[in-house]
Design a protein around this motif. Structure first.
Motif, short mmCIF file in Angstrom:
data_model
loop_
_atom_site.label_atom_id
_atom_site.label_comp_id
_atom_site.label_asym_id
_atom_site.label_seq_id
_atom_site.Cartn_x
_atom_site.Cartn_y
_atom_site.Cartn_z
N TYR A 1 0.83 -1.21 0.00
CA TYR A 1 0.00 0.00 0.00
C TYR A 1 0.87 1.26 0.00
O TYR A 1 0.65 2.18 -0.80
CB TYR A 1 -0.93 -0.02 1.23
CG TYR A 1 -1.56 1.30 1.55
CD1 TYR A 1 -2.69 1.75 0.85
CD2 TYR A 1 -1.04 2.11 2.55
CE1 TYR A 1 -3.26 2.98 1.14
CE2 TYR A 1 -1.62 3.33 2.85
CZ TYR A 1 -2.72 3.77 2.14
OH TYR A 1 -3.28 4.99 2.44
N LEU A 2 1.86 1.32 0.90
CA LEU A 2 2.71 2.51 0.99
C LEU A 2 3.50 2.72 -0.29
O LEU A 2 3.64 3.86 -0.76
CB LEU A 2 3.65 2.40 2.20
CG LEU A 2 2.98 2.51 3.57
CD1 LEU A 2 4.00 2.24 4.67
CD2 LEU A 2 2.33 3.88 3.78
N ILE A 3 4.02 1.65 -0.86
CA ILE A 3 4.77 1.77 -2.13
C ILE A 3 3.85 2.30 -3.22
O ILE A 3 4.24 3.21 -3.98
CB ILE A 3 5.41 0.42 -2.51
CG1 ILE A 3 6.56 0.10 -1.54
CG2 ILE A 3 5.90 0.44 -3.95
CD1 ILE A 3 7.14 -1.29 -1.68
N GLU A 4 2.64 1.77 -3.32
CA GLU A 4 1.67 2.26 -4.32
C GLU A 4 1.37 3.74 -4.14
O GLU A 4 1.13 4.45 -5.11
CB GLU A 4 0.35 1.47 -4.23
CG GLU A 4 0.42 0.08 -4.77
CD GLU A 4 -0.85 -0.73 -4.49
OE1 GLU A 4 -1.88 -0.14 -4.06
OE2 GLU A 4 -0.81 -1.95 -4.70
N LYS A 5 1.38 4.22 -2.89
CA LYS A 5 1.11 5.63 -2.60
C LYS A 5 2.35 6.52 -2.77
O LYS A 5 2.27 7.73 -2.55
CB LYS A 5 0.57 5.79 -1.17
CG LYS A 5 -0.79 5.15 -0.96
CD LYS A 5 -1.84 5.95 -1.68
CE LYS A 5 -3.22 5.41 -1.42
NZ LYS A 5 -4.24 6.14 -2.18
N GLY A 6 3.48 5.92 -3.13
CA GLY A 6 4.69 6.70 -3.39
C GLY A 6 5.61 6.90 -2.21
O GLY A 6 6.58 7.66 -2.30
N TYR A 7 5.36 6.22 -1.11
CA TYR A 7 6.24 6.34 0.04
C TYR A 7 7.55 5.60 -0.24
O TYR A 7 7.57 4.63 -0.99
CB TYR A 7 5.58 5.75 1.29
CG TYR A 7 4.42 6.57 1.82
CD1 TYR A 7 4.63 7.55 2.78
CD2 TYR A 7 3.13 6.36 1.37
CE1 TYR A 7 3.57 8.31 3.27
CE2 TYR A 7 2.06 7.11 1.84
CZ TYR A 7 2.30 8.09 2.80
OH TYR A 7 1.25 8.83 3.28
N GLN A 8 8.63 6.06 0.39
CA GLN A 8 9.95 5.49 0.19
C GLN A 8 10.48 4.71 1.40
O GLN A 8 11.20 3.75 1.24
CB GLN A 8 10.96 6.61 -0.14
CG GLN A 8 10.60 7.41 -1.37
CD GLN A 8 10.66 6.59 -2.63
OE1 GLN A 8 11.64 5.91 -2.88
NE2 GLN A 8 9.60 6.61 -3.41
N LYS A 9 10.13 5.20 2.60
CA LYS A 9 10.67 4.61 3.82
C LYS A 9 9.58 4.45 4.86
O LYS A 9 8.61 5.20 4.88
CB LYS A 9 11.79 5.48 4.40
CG LYS A 9 13.03 5.55 3.52
CD LYS A 9 14.10 6.36 4.20
CE LYS A 9 15.37 6.36 3.37
NZ LYS A 9 16.44 7.09 4.08
N LEU A 10 9.76 3.46 5.73
CA LEU A 10 8.79 3.15 6.78
C LEU A 10 9.46 3.19 8.14
O LEU A 10 10.60 2.74 8.30
CB LEU A 10 8.22 1.73 6.56
CG LEU A 10 7.37 1.16 7.70
CD1 LEU A 10 6.00 1.84 7.73
CD2 LEU A 10 7.20 -0.33 7.54
N MET A 11 8.74 3.73 9.11
CA MET A 11 9.20 3.74 10.49
C MET A 11 8.09 3.24 11.39
O MET A 11 6.90 3.39 11.06
CB MET A 11 9.61 5.16 10.89
CG MET A 11 10.26 5.25 12.24
SD MET A 11 11.10 6.83 12.45
CE MET A 11 12.02 6.44 13.92
N LEU A 12 8.44 2.63 12.50
CA LEU A 12 7.46 2.24 13.50
C LEU A 12 8.08 2.37 14.87
O LEU A 12 9.31 2.43 15.01
CB LEU A 12 6.97 0.80 13.27
CG LEU A 12 7.99 -0.34 13.42
CD1 LEU A 12 8.14 -0.77 14.88
CD2 LEU A 12 7.56 -1.51 12.59
#
Length: 184
Positions: free
Chosen positions: A110-121
């Motif tokens: 989902y995040l990749i499809e929305k154009g996000y590059q990096k994830l944090m939690l």
């Protein structure tokens, strides 16, 4: 087991999972008084006030048993991370079933499809789930403190480049699928 986008009819179950997971996962970490004060009704109302975009549920023949919520990263201290995993919770008896990695996989897609590059939690330092995140090989780790219910808590922030995390998650799912085929 399947993972799908959450819909408004899922909110009562999401709220139940959210509260019960907090009460089991954070026992001995957060004050018992705070945990005992959590209510499904209040959590349900909170979920009704927010959009469900980026929220996914895991379900089987018994119904919804887990959820994860992803979106724009909220901590300005780490602005190079544009995406965030806000929450991932499963009923205790469904943990270690592969649903967690399936929820992560769906959120990463989902995040990749929305154009996000990096994830944090962020995860409580005392939460045993941190081992789950460590197996996903974060490229960034930081510790911080925050206050909840009048108590200071340590938390760990993990970060990934989404393309690398996506490849890693696919390998884990493929390996689990191969193992399940061999067991048949």
């Amino acid at each position: 087991m399947k993972v799908r986008h959450a819909v408004h009819q899922d909110i009562p179950k999401i709220a139940k999972i959210h509260v019960e997971s907090w009460q089991t996962t954070y026992q001995g970490i957060i004050s018992q008084e705070y945990l005992d004060g959590l209510t499904i009704e209040e959590r349900e109302e909170s979920w009704r006030r927010r959009p469900l975009e980026g929220t996914f549920v895991a379900e089987d023949e018994d119904g919804v048993f887990g959820f994860a919520s992803f979106g724009k990263q909220r901590d300005e201290r780490y602005s190079t991370y544009d995406g965030e995993l806000y929450a991932i919770y499963l009923f205790q008896q469904k943990q270690k079933s592969g649903a967690g990695i399936a929820l992560i996989a769906k959120g990463v897609e989902y995040l990749i499809e929305k154009g996000y590059q990096k994830l944090m939690l962020w995860v409580f330092e005392q939460n045993s789930a941190k081992q789950f995140y460590q197996k996903l090989q974060p490229s960034f780790v930081v510790t911080s403190q925050f206050e909840l219910a009048g108590e200071n808590h340590n938390e760990i922030g993990y970060g990934w480049e989404l393309s690398r995390l996506n490849n890693h998650v696919k390998r884990i799912k493929s390996s689990a699928s191969s193992n399940n085929e061999r067991k048949k």
